[in-house]
Motif scaffolding. Structure first.
Motif, short mmCIF file in Angstrom:
data_model
loop_
_atom_site.label_atom_id
_atom_site.label_comp_id
_atom_site.label_asym_id
_atom_site.label_seq_id
_atom_site.Cartn_x
_atom_site.Cartn_y
_atom_site.Cartn_z
N MET A 1 -12.84 -66.37 70.07
CA MET A 1 -13.03 -67.68 70.71
C MET A 1 -12.42 -68.80 69.87
SD MET A 1 -14.14 -69.44 73.25
CE MET A 1 -15.32 -68.50 74.21
N PHE A 4 -8.76 -69.12 70.68
CA PHE A 4 -8.56 -69.72 72.00
C PHE A 4 -8.76 -71.23 71.96
CE2 PHE A 4 -9.61 -65.44 74.03
CZ PHE A 4 -8.30 -65.22 74.40
N PHE A 186 -11.66 -69.17 82.71
CA PHE A 186 -11.54 -68.69 81.33
C PHE A 186 -12.85 -68.09 80.84
CE2 PHE A 186 -12.46 -69.73 76.86
CZ PHE A 186 -11.59 -68.83 76.26
N ILE A 187 -13.96 -68.77 81.11
CA ILE A 187 -15.27 -68.24 80.70
C ILE A 187 -15.50 -66.87 81.34
CG2 ILE A 187 -17.76 -68.60 80.84
CD1 ILE A 187 -17.20 -71.61 80.75
N SER A 189 -13.20 -64.66 82.51
CA SER A 189 -12.31 -63.63 81.97
C SER A 189 -12.70 -63.23 80.56
CB SER A 189 -10.85 -64.12 82.01
OG SER A 189 -10.67 -65.24 81.16
N TYR A 190 -13.18 -64.19 79.77
CA TYR A 190 -13.61 -63.89 78.41
C TYR A 190 -14.86 -63.00 78.42
CZ TYR A 190 -14.85 -64.68 73.50
OH TYR A 190 -15.14 -64.50 72.17
N GLN A 194 -15.40 -58.92 77.29
CA GLN A 194 -16.48 -58.48 76.41
C GLN A 194 -17.15 -57.22 76.94
OE1 GLN A 194 -19.11 -61.88 75.95
NE2 GLN A 194 -18.32 -62.26 73.91
N TYR A 201 -11.32 -59.14 72.30
CA TYR A 201 -11.58 -60.13 73.33
C TYR A 201 -10.31 -60.80 73.85
CZ TYR A 201 -16.48 -59.82 71.84
OH TYR A 201 -17.73 -59.39 71.54
N PHE A 202 -9.19 -60.49 73.28
CA PHE A 202 -7.96 -61.15 73.68
C PHE A 202 -7.33 -60.44 74.87
CE2 PHE A 202 -7.84 -64.09 70.26
CZ PHE A 202 -8.43 -63.44 69.18
N ASN A 203 -6.90 -61.23 75.84
CA ASN A 203 -6.25 -60.67 77.02
C ASN A 203 -5.33 -61.71 77.61
OD1 ASN A 203 -7.84 -61.92 79.59
ND2 ASN A 203 -9.22 -61.66 77.85
N SER A 206 -6.97 -64.63 79.86
CA SER A 206 -7.65 -65.68 79.09
C SER A 206 -6.65 -66.55 78.35
CB SER A 206 -8.63 -65.05 78.09
OG SER A 206 -9.65 -64.37 78.76
N VAL A 210 -6.45 -70.54 78.97
CA VAL A 210 -6.81 -71.50 77.92
C VAL A 210 -5.63 -72.41 77.56
CG1 VAL A 210 -6.23 -70.18 75.81
CG2 VAL A 210 -8.27 -71.65 75.87
#
Length: 414
Positions: A1, A4, A186-187, A189-190, A194, A201-203, A206, A210
């Motif tokens: 996070m 991001f 974004f929230i 997809s994040y 998870q 967590y990276f994709n 997202s 962001v």
């Protein structure tokens, strides 16, 4: 996070600085069109804000790529996004093409066929390098052949681009609506990653969301009413392209067969949420197409009957119309997000998310229709204060019904 947030902040700062530069250069060299009949603003305003947004997005992606090359650090797993550089380059190439087409249209006013052809080429670039709808979250069902997948992807991207562009009619409208929608997306997809990949967590979805959030946040201060700078077609089409691409990138990450019945709605969120956050642009787009086709016009011809225009005609101020559309977007987007968050993270039935969404709908409806009630009250008050009309002389009505002249009241004179 942390990464991001840093990427969003960097993109916002670069976009804001670029917007100031574009604004000053546009004023210096008179790079702005004349005011059109359908426009709401009353003074010539530069329309090249999309250029600054694109530069900010390039810097955001460049910073992410730089971080991916740092080696064994806690951010090193961002390199997974850049394992296929052709995919990233195709997205940025499509964005560049859309910005060039938008700038040309903002300066020279291209015909709609040329713009539409450019949009299909840009969408084709994205689909060509693998960002496409290959499966749907309905038991992991594949979308037929690769050609079918590419076709659905291209038409989806073009639809979203035009839907976003259609609502670009008031100061801060597109930037604010897209900022809310991308923030919620974004929230989602994040949180989704998870669940599906807890160690990374990276994709791509997202990252796109962001970076776009940063660009919108950096541009909005100059676009707030009264706007100094418009994003133009270059910015609106760019926003639509990236929103569609991020939504397509996240599609298919949940299999409904792997979740319980109480979480079933959450399994369909990859399909539902992208359209939910775009419900206002898509609704406006659909109504405009039907309206123009019924009038025998091109669906891409301009008019002054969009949702934001209708809010102004109802009696809302410029600012109130924008805030109302913000409210509708937030209620729909956040409500859909809660249908995923409540059962998955809190064990709460999704019914309560729908209940909150219903309350939000009622509030937004009351605020939207408030001017109509106020207009009726004013009309009633005006009718009550009107002077009573002079009453006709006695017998005049009866005489009129018989076709006879009314008798003057007697004065005793002959």
């Amino acid at each position: 996070m942390t990464l991001f947030l840093a990427l969003a902040l960097l993109t916002a700062v670069v976009t804001f600085a670029g917007s100031l530069l574009v604004w000053k250069l546009s004023l210096k060299y008179r790079l702005y069109p004349k005011i059109r009949e359908r426009d709401v603003h009353t003074r010539p305003t530069p329309r090249l804000g999309g250029v600054a947004m694109f530069v900010g997005i390039l810097v955001g992606f460049g910073a992410a790529a730089f971080v991916s090359e740092l080696g064994p650090t806690r951010f090193s797993n961002v390199a997974i996004i850049f394992e296929n550089p052709a995919q990233i380059l195709s997205i940025l190439g499509a964005a560049l093409l859309i910005v060039l087409i938008g700038v040309a249209d903002d300066i020279w006013d291209l015909d709609w066929m040329t713009k539409l052809a450019g949009q299909f080429i840009a969408a084709g670039l994205v689909a060509w390098q693998g960002v496409s709808i290959v499966s749907l979250p309905i038991g992991g069902i594949a979308v037929g052949s690769s050609w079918m997948s590419a076709t659905i992807t291209v038409f989806t991207i073009v639809l979203v681009m035009n839907a976003v562009n259609f609502i670009d009619g008031l100061d801060g409208l597109v930037a604010g609506v897209a900022l809310i929608a991308n923030g919620v997306f974004f929230i989602y997809s994040y949180l989704l990653v998870q669940q599906t990949s807890p160690f990374n967590y990276f994709n791509l979805a997202s990252l796109i969301a962001v970076v776009l959030i940063g660009a919108l946040a950096g541009f909005l201060p100059l676009n707030w009413h009264p706007a100094k700078l418009f994003m133009g077609d270059a910015g609106a089409l760019l926003v639509g392209l990236l929103m569609a691409t991020s939504a397509i990138a996240v599609t298919g990450q949940i299999n409904p067969g792997a979740v319980g019945f109480d979480q079933l709605f959450a399994a369909f969120m990859p399909i539902i949420l992208p359209f939910a956050v775009l419900v206002i642009p898509l609704l406006d787009f659909g109504l405009a197409v039907v309206r123009r086709l019924n009038a025998g016009k091109s669906p891409f011809s301009a008019d002054r009957k969009h949702l934001h225009h209708r809010l102004l005609d109802m009696g809302h101020s410029h600012l109130h119309a924008v805030l109302i559309l913000y409210g509708w977007t937030a209620v729909i987007a956040v409500g859909c997000l809660l249908t995923y968050v409540f059962p998955v993270y809190f064990g709460i039935d999704a019914f309560w998310a729908f209940a909150l969404m219903g309350v939000g709908f009622l509030v937004c409806t009351a605020v939207t229709l408030a001017p109509l009630g106020r207009r009726r009250r004013l009309a009633a008050a005006a009718a009550d204060t009107q002077p009573i009309a002079e009453q006709p002389a006695p017998g005049a009505a009866d005489a009129a019904t018989r076709g006879e002249p009314a008798h003057e009241p007697s004065t005793g004179a002959r």
